[in-house]
Design a protein around this motif. Structure first.
Motif, PDB file in Angstrom:
ATOM      1  N   ILE A  24       0.843  -1.200   0.000  1.00 61.10           N
ATOM      2  CA  ILE A  24       0.000   0.000   0.000  1.00 61.10           C
ATOM      3  C   ILE A  24       0.880   1.253   0.000  1.00 61.10           C
ATOM      4  CG2 ILE A  24      -2.027  -1.033   1.093  1.00 61.10           C
ATOM      5  CD1 ILE A  24      -1.016  -0.047   3.784  1.00 61.10           C
ATOM      6  N   SER A  25       0.307   2.362  -0.486  1.00 62.64           N
ATOM      7  CA  SER A  25       1.033   3.629  -0.499  1.00 62.64           C
ATOM      8  C   SER A  25       0.230   4.684   0.244  1.00 62.64           C
ATOM      9  CB  SER A  25       1.286   4.086  -1.937  1.00 62.64           C
ATOM     10  OG  SER A  25       0.109   4.644  -2.495  1.00 62.64           O
ATOM     11  N   ASP A  26       0.855   5.862   0.450  1.00 61.86           N
ATOM     12  CA  ASP A  26       0.193   6.933   1.180  1.00 61.86           C
ATOM     13  C   ASP A  26      -0.516   7.930   0.270  1.00 61.86           C
ATOM     14  OD1 ASP A  26       2.342   8.171   0.046  1.00 61.86           O
ATOM     15  OD2 ASP A  26       3.198   8.921   1.912  1.00 61.86           O
ATOM     16  N   GLU A  27      -0.781   7.517  -0.964  1.00 61.76           N
ATOM     17  CA  GLU A  27      -1.521   8.387  -1.881  1.00 61.76           C
ATOM     18  C   GLU A  27      -2.996   8.415  -1.486  1.00 61.76           C
ATOM     19  OE1 GLU A  27      -2.612   8.733  -6.653  1.00 61.76           O
ATOM     20  OE2 GLU A  27      -0.977   7.434  -5.990  1.00 61.76           O
ATOM     21  N   ALA A  28      -3.571   9.610  -1.450  1.00 59.05           N
ATOM     22  CA  ALA A  28      -4.976   9.753  -1.071  1.00 59.05           C
ATOM     23  C   ALA A  28      -5.878   9.147  -2.150  1.00 59.05           C
ATOM     24  CB  ALA A  28      -5.320  11.218  -0.867  1.00 59.05           C
ATOM     25  N   VAL A  29      -6.865   8.383  -1.723  1.00 57.91           N
ATOM     26  CA  VAL A  29      -7.822   7.773  -2.645  1.00 57.91           C
ATOM     27  C   VAL A  29      -9.143   8.533  -2.622  1.00 57.91           C
ATOM     28  CG1 VAL A  29      -9.139   5.674  -3.149  1.00 57.91           C
ATOM     29  CG2 VAL A  29      -6.741   5.502  -2.433  1.00 57.91           C
ATOM     30  N   VAL A  30      -9.569   8.909  -1.440  1.00 57.84           N
ATOM     31  CA  VAL A  30     -10.779   9.718  -1.255  1.00 57.84           C
ATOM     32  C   VAL A  30     -10.453  10.783  -0.207  1.00 57.84           C
ATOM     33  CG1 VAL A  30     -12.365   7.843  -1.834  1.00 57.84           C
ATOM     34  CG2 VAL A  30     -11.661   8.177   0.542  1.00 57.84           C
ATOM     35  N   PRO A  31     -11.273  11.842  -0.105  1.00 54.72           N
ATOM     36  CA  PRO A  31     -11.024  12.854   0.926  1.00 54.72           C
ATOM     37  C   PRO A  31     -11.094  12.250   2.329  1.00 54.72           C
ATOM     38  CG  PRO A  31     -12.588  13.657  -0.712  1.00 54.72           C
ATOM     39  CD  PRO A  31     -12.407  12.195  -0.981  1.00 54.72           C
ATOM     40  N   ASP A  32     -10.371  12.849   3.266  1.00 53.37           N
ATOM     41  CA  ASP A  32     -10.377  12.369   4.650  1.00 53.37           C
ATOM     42  C   ASP A  32     -11.788  12.340   5.223  1.00 53.37           C
ATOM     43  OD1 ASP A  32      -7.655  12.225   4.405  1.00 53.37           O
ATOM     44  OD2 ASP A  32      -7.228  13.921   5.743  1.00 53.37           O
ATOM     45  N   GLU A  33     -12.607  13.291   4.786  1.00 51.38           N
ATOM     46  CA  GLU A  33     -13.976  13.354   5.303  1.00 51.38           C
ATOM     47  C   GLU A  33     -14.761  12.086   4.973  1.00 51.38           C
ATOM     48  OE1 GLU A  33     -12.229  17.252   5.139  1.00 51.38           O
ATOM     49  OE2 GLU A  33     -12.476  15.718   3.587  1.00 51.38           O
ATOM     50  N   ARG A  34     -14.473  11.482   3.828  1.00 50.72           N
ATOM     51  CA  ARG A  34     -15.148  10.249   3.458  1.00 50.72           C
ATOM     52  C   ARG A  34     -14.696   9.099   4.351  1.00 50.72           C
ATOM     53  NH1 ARG A  34     -19.446   7.474   2.525  1.00 50.72           N
ATOM     54  NH2 ARG A  34     -19.138   5.652   1.177  1.00 50.72           N
ATOM     55  N   ILE A  35     -13.430   9.055   4.664  1.00 51.48           N
ATOM     56  CA  ILE A  35     -12.933   8.016   5.582  1.00 51.48           C
ATOM     57  C   ILE A  35     -13.597   8.167   6.943  1.00 51.48           C
ATOM     58  CG2 ILE A  35     -10.890   7.009   6.659  1.00 51.48           C
ATOM     59  CD1 ILE A  35      -9.231   8.239   4.376  1.00 51.48           C
ATOM     60  N   GLU A  36     -13.670   9.396   7.420  1.00 53.80           N
ATOM     61  CA  GLU A  36     -14.312   9.652   8.704  1.00 53.80           C
ATOM     62  C   GLU A  36     -15.777   9.228   8.673  1.00 53.80           C
ATOM     63  OE1 GLU A  36     -13.682  13.766   9.678  1.00 53.80           O
ATOM     64  OE2 GLU A  36     -11.552  13.650   9.154  1.00 53.80           O
ATOM     65  N   GLU A  37     -16.442   9.476   7.562  1.00 51.38           N
ATOM     66  CA  GLU A  37     -17.847   9.090   7.427  1.00 51.38           C
ATOM     67  C   GLU A  37     -18.003   7.573   7.523  1.00 51.38           C
ATOM     68  OE1 GLU A  37     -21.586   9.644   4.281  1.00 51.38           O
ATOM     69  OE2 GLU A  37     -19.539  10.151   3.665  1.00 51.38           O
ATOM     70  N   ILE A  38     -17.095   6.839   6.892  1.00 53.09           N
ATOM     71  CA  ILE A  38     -17.143   5.372   6.949  1.00 53.09           C
ATOM     72  C   ILE A  38     -17.020   4.891   8.393  1.00 53.09           C
ATOM     73  CG2 ILE A  38     -15.795   3.290   6.413  1.00 53.09           C
ATOM     74  CD1 ILE A  38     -15.198   4.605   3.684  1.00 53.09           C
ATOM     75  N   ILE A  39     -16.063   5.457   9.128  1.00 56.80           N
ATOM     76  CA  ILE A  39     -15.860   5.056  10.518  1.00 56.80           C
ATOM     77  C   ILE A  39     -17.109   5.344  11.348  1.00 56.80           C
ATOM     78  CG2 ILE A  39     -14.505   5.467  12.602  1.00 56.80           C
ATOM     79  CD1 ILE A  39     -13.008   3.961  10.376  1.00 56.80           C
ATOM     80  N   LYS A  40     -17.679   6.512  11.169  1.00 60.27           N
ATOM     81  CA  LYS A  40     -18.869   6.881  11.941  1.00 60.27           C
ATOM     82  C   LYS A  40     -20.053   5.971  11.623  1.00 60.27           C
ATOM     83  CE  LYS A  40     -17.527  11.744  12.393  1.00 60.27           C
ATOM     84  NZ  LYS A  40     -17.822  13.141  11.976  1.00 60.27           N
ATOM     85  N   GLU A  41     -20.246   5.665  10.345  1.00 61.03           N
ATOM     86  CA  GLU A  41     -21.346   4.780   9.953  1.00 61.03           C
ATOM     87  C   GLU A  41     -21.149   3.374  10.527  1.00 61.03           C
ATOM     88  OE1 GLU A  41     -24.256   5.360   7.528  1.00 61.03           O
ATOM     89  OE2 GLU A  41     -23.816   7.098   8.776  1.00 61.03           O
TER      90      GLU A  41
END
Length: 206
Positions: A24-41
């Motif tokens: 894996i690499s550290d290139e962004a795939v989606v905005p951080d806000e989307r990752i946060e949304e996944i965690i919250k859901e």
């Protein structure tokens, strides 16, 4: 309520496609806000016994993610004294640290202990049910991240790193670390996955 066929198919397709990605690499795939949304859901909607909602998650992104794997590396270095023997471990740590983020999965023991006191007849079962719920949270987050284009894997360096993790991020003592999930943009395909015959694993009675 009947679920739409396309939704069912999409869900099962996501389940089939979830794999362990170690490159894996550290290139962004989606905005951080989307990752946060996944965690919250995931935290809000993943089930737990007695609706205990004992799961706790820490999301580490970018430099905070790398900080976790530095802590893990130095913790393991103290255990493996021989530098030659540590090379393979170092390579593995570097691979995880190369990603974009890490999800830390915890279970709040205060919640579990409270249920044990409230429902004494089930006392021995609550830690088991807590583990079941944590596993479901891990699966939901893992699958959801991969549907967004990330690759992830599940790791278990607890309890070796537990105390340092709590000190570093100021987490409650009652939070028990269960698993760690490094994720990032896939840069290598996962290994071949083999399956045992379903006839040996499933029994159906009508």
């Amino acid at each position: 309520m009947t679920m739409d066929t396309s939704v069912r198919d999409h869900f099962l397709a996501a389940v089939r496609q979830r794999r362990s990605f170690y490159g894996i690499s550290d290139e962004a795939v989606v905005p951080d806000e989307r990752i946060e949304e996944i965690i919250k859901e995931a935290v809000k909607h993943t089930p737990s016994s007695f609706n205990s909602q004992s799961a706790r998650i820490v999301l580490l992104l970018k430099q905070e993610h790398k900080k976790f794997w530095n802590i893990t590396t130095e913790t393991l270095r103290k255990i493996v004294a021989d530098p030659e023997q540590f090379k393979a471990t170092q390579e593995k740590m570097n691979a995880f640290a190369a990603g974009y983020g890490t999800v830390l999965f915890f279970e709040d023991q205060t919640v579990i202990e409270g249920l044990q006191q409230q429902f004494a007849s089930y006392k021995d079962n609550f830690p088991k049910w807590s583990a079941h719920s944590s596993g479901m949270h891990q699966f939901v987050v893992w699958t959801a991240l991969e549907t967004e284009g990330f690759g992830a894997s599940l790791q278990h360096y607890n309890p070796l790193v537990d105390e340092e993790v709590k000190r570093t991020w100021g987490l409650p003592d009652s939070w028990s670390l269960i698993a760690q999930m490094p994720f990032g943009k896939p840069v290598a395909q996962p290994g071949e996955k083999t399956f045992k015959p379903l006839e040996e694993r499933i029994k159906i009675f009508k």
